[in-house]
Design an enzyme around this catalytic site. Structure first.
Site, PDB file in Angstrom:
ATOM      1  N   THR A  95       0.851  -1.182   0.000  1.00 50.86           N
ATOM      2  CA  THR A  95       0.000   0.000   0.000  1.00 50.86           C
ATOM      3  C   THR A  95       0.887   1.232   0.000  1.00 50.86           C
ATOM      4  OG1 THR A  95      -1.855  -1.047   1.105  1.00 50.86           O
ATOM      5  CG2 THR A  95      -1.660   1.330   1.355  1.00 50.86           C
ATOM      6  N   LYS A 170      -8.607   2.730  -3.297  1.00 49.43           N
ATOM      7  CA  LYS A 170      -8.537   2.484  -1.855  1.00 49.43           C
ATOM      8  C   LYS A 170      -8.982   3.719  -1.060  1.00 49.43           C
ATOM      9  CE  LYS A 170      -6.169  -0.032   0.826  1.00 49.43           C
ATOM     10  NZ  LYS A 170      -5.165  -0.742   1.665  1.00 49.43           N
ATOM     11  N   LYS A 238      -5.808  10.320   7.684  1.00 51.60           N
ATOM     12  CA  LYS A 238      -4.929  10.660   6.551  1.00 51.60           C
ATOM     13  C   LYS A 238      -5.610  10.297   5.230  1.00 51.60           C
ATOM     14  CE  LYS A 238      -1.662   8.027   5.371  1.00 51.60           C
ATOM     15  NZ  LYS A 238      -0.552   7.086   5.485  1.00 51.60           N
TER      16      LYS A 238
END
Lengths: 293, 293, 293, 293
Positions: A95, A170, A238
């Protein structure tokens, strides 16, 4: 089918194991080489360096902990770049942000290699069970070549187009999840303060149109004020920030996500950043009673 | 077990039919009496008036279209009040506000009768399939007596305490649903404007932690801009307003629900009040392009 | 006192003129040198290049259009850096981001020079009238030396500490202004749709505790749907985004600013980015009528 | 000109005094009659009851503490209704809701009298100085008759049309004020947490386009965490709720006001309802530090 596999952390080990179990020939590498032994016992070969793995295998998969590690494995001495080239493919399932992904993609393409980014949705358990969801983007031909591996690693893989789209997808999913968590928490608080049993609310929700695994899994612990970090709040915040930025670039107004993001920020200011993102519940819970004016 | 049943609209007819099929003896009444014939064919008896039904049956269930009808059946000439009394129970399963429910409850208790409010979650199909969720409150002994009937009508029934709690629980659930719909719509818009396929987003969501029936059912039609009213937007917005008022009474801040409510209000101002509540998607969809400053 | 002055756009020309009128000896430079003539008529000397101006003057002020121009004047050939050094001061009054300011600051300090960033609040008219507000930060000794000049250019100057604080203060002020504009617009809409005269609301507001120049100046044109760009909406939205980012860094939740920012984004999506920021009024105005559910 | 004056609380006393000073003949009444003596010393006559005052005077003004008192003075024994009639006017300057105002209006009109509601903006000091703002609505002819009195009591009076519009205008103004307060507080917090002096922010704001009396008056005490109740937070939140309801009736989306309202609700839940409405600052202030993820 033969594949290289770089990175044997919690996720990588589970994934490489699945590949071996399904008959893939796998050459593994890990920064701490001793971690390779368990895989060797299952039939894996060991590569001395990322470069050595790439030299040996037509396809190499990486599953690394963060952008820094992802870059290091490619660009450092004995890295992927030294052996990648025409006819070889590199698949990064870590990721990472879109920028990191682009940097790796460009370097590999310049050497003549093919690149696919393929972040996954799902953590340890789904990795072990081969139930990840693969969000791939980049070189379509390489993606097609990798489908047999993705089929072993995940319950479903998606090809999303150009590099960066995996990371973006995502973000969108996590943004929705963050807003839904806030909506859920507000409802639990409202029930509680209005004299209804929040536990009954969980039961009622679980029988209705928005019943979902997250409510079922996190609801009971939220009611107990327990927020074991499956996905830390600061990372969720975030992601919400990055999703709102993505919306900003494209002039998409998202008032609910914006309100949810502010609640997560408030939670951070209260020192809850390392708790599970469901800890936003602590922000929404009142300090208790004060009748209407 | 013998029960009276007042109101044979779409919901009431399905519910009375289920009771008959499960061996209940049912005496039905409907304002337009001809509607009773279909039930008679299934074994029902007909009562001439609400009062006549209550006179005959120990327990009477009502399923009426709105607060006005719920009040009329109780308080008008030949109404429930004329025959209710010691040893008899009245169960109103209509969706009404807490105030209406309280008014009925007090009148019936004054006559010595027992009262339960029992609004349901679920519409036509679940009613036919006996898959409703029953949110009951009021007289606990009467509730216990009614469990065999609730078991036939629904997949689950809850006893929520004092009168008004059934209506409140529905508000909380609908408020969460309204916020979740907004979060979902914002995500679909963000995907679309960021160059991702919203259809793929639906597929990814359906494999993840917040997969739920509503996303699955309404997502595809939202992408087509089609909002057939299963639950009209103006009713959802009214419920959000009432839930926010309930929060106001109890000093519960709910910023995400408040933001969602404003989006629904915007939708109303655009004339979308009679569409499905998923039509809030039209508000969130941009008018298209305009790069970042 | 002698100063150099780089940049004779609308703002710079007005400011240099004020300095001359108050007895400063001024050496001017502008990319298009012909623009210097008007100042020469008022007593200015011309410098051929930024470097030449700095060589001649102990103190040099710059007022440039954007970050690109601000960097170019310092770093390009014949730029400020070539002549700056021990004993010389450079004051950039352009509106630039903190990063640009830091880059310039570091380069100048490395050469031994002193640097002050001093963005101003106020536009053409206040510049001509010497009524700017100066938000200075950086080298305190240089700031003290410049006070006589700031006193001529503005009605007030502030020293805000370390480099970057000038830019940050502007962001905070603009963020408040953007939120206040939204609150104002919502009130005008509510008055209008509730059967009150928005013009009367303007009059009432002007007599009360939140009477302010912005309401007075922009209210009447907003009611006419006229949004002549004094401060373009896309720039306001960018400042709100940056202010929210600053809040993110410091874990400050700002739900009202976040809601206002989404309204500005919506306005951008409707193509209003180049209008005045008061054009957010178009987003908040309903499409007209639709009674309550 | 002769007027009756009912209610000699803080506001009423100041207002009646002003009328006497400007040569009006005033007949006063107060529930506690002893309070009338001070006015008698200034030349006032005393009426034994509201009815007696109305019997004596063509025009009667009331300034009462709340809706209950406003209704009591009209409808109770010896109340206004007993003597009002053709050729007499009644002006209620109390702050009451639209419903109370309508009730009084209808009763008085039925007796043949004329009615004006005229809530004021401004508190003790402006009342003493004759600097109130009068928001009148109802009978236009009576309003015109009263202008000489309004001119003494206020710096400006507005005639807003039908009964209820005075109350609505106050709501709109207060809603804007509540949102502006939140924007202000968020800015103060952002400055503080970003290393800027909030005191300097106050100074900068006071020189700019949104400088206003409220920032000037409340800013310094907010920085000290002191919230002496000039206007209690719970009343402000009630007004925001009512303004949002008014928006709901008319389908006006007001996302900034909605976000501000939730902050005020949060403040109520923290027990700040009786503090000044600027105490919302306590909600927005972070619990201190927690760097970015």
């Amino acid at each position: 089918m033969e594949v290289g596999f770089l990175g044997l952390g919690i996720m990588g080990k589970a994934m490489a194991t699945n590949l071996l179990r399904h008959g893939f020939r796998v050459t593994v590498w890990n920064r701490t080489l001793s971690k390779c032994q368990e895989l060797v016992a299952l039939g894996a070969t060991v590569g001395e360096t990322p470069a050595a793995v790439v030299a040996k295998c037509k396809f190499t998969i990486a599953m690394l902990s963060d952008p820094r590690a992802a870059l290091s494995v490619v660009f450092d001495k004995d890295g992927v770049l030294e052996q990648i080239g025409e006819g070889k493919g590199y698949v990064d399932m870590s990721t990472v942000d879109a920028e990191t992904s682009c940097k790796i993609s460009e370097a590999i393409k310049q050497k003549g290699g093919a690149f696919v980014e393929a972040p996954v949705s799902g953590s340890k358990k789904p990795a072990e069970d081969g139930q990840l969801v693969v969000l791939a983007a980049g070189d379509k031909a390489l993606y097609d070549d990798m489908v047999p591996a993705f089929d072993v690693l995940g319950k479903k893989s998606f090809f999303l187009g150009e590099i960066g789209n995996g990371a973006k997808m995502k973000l969108v999913v996590n943004m929705i999840m963050g807003s839904v968590m806030n909506a859920f928490s507000e409802g639990l608080c409202l029930a509680d303060e209005s004299g209804l049993s929040p536990q009954t609310l969980l039961d009622v929700l679980d029988l209705g149109g928005i019943a979902n695994p997250m409510f079922k899994m996190k609801g009971p612990s939220m009611l107990q004020g327990s927020y074991n970090p499956a996905f830390p709040l600061k990372h969720m915040q975030k992601d919400m920030r990055l999703a709102l930025s993505l919306g900003d670039e494209n002039a998409v107004a998202m008032p609910v996500a914006a309100a949810a993001n502010e609640a997560f920020k408030k939670a951070r200011s209260l020192g809850l950043g390392d708790q599970d993102f469901s800890a936003v519940h602590e922000v929404l819970k009142g300090a208790g009673g004060s009748g209407q004016a």
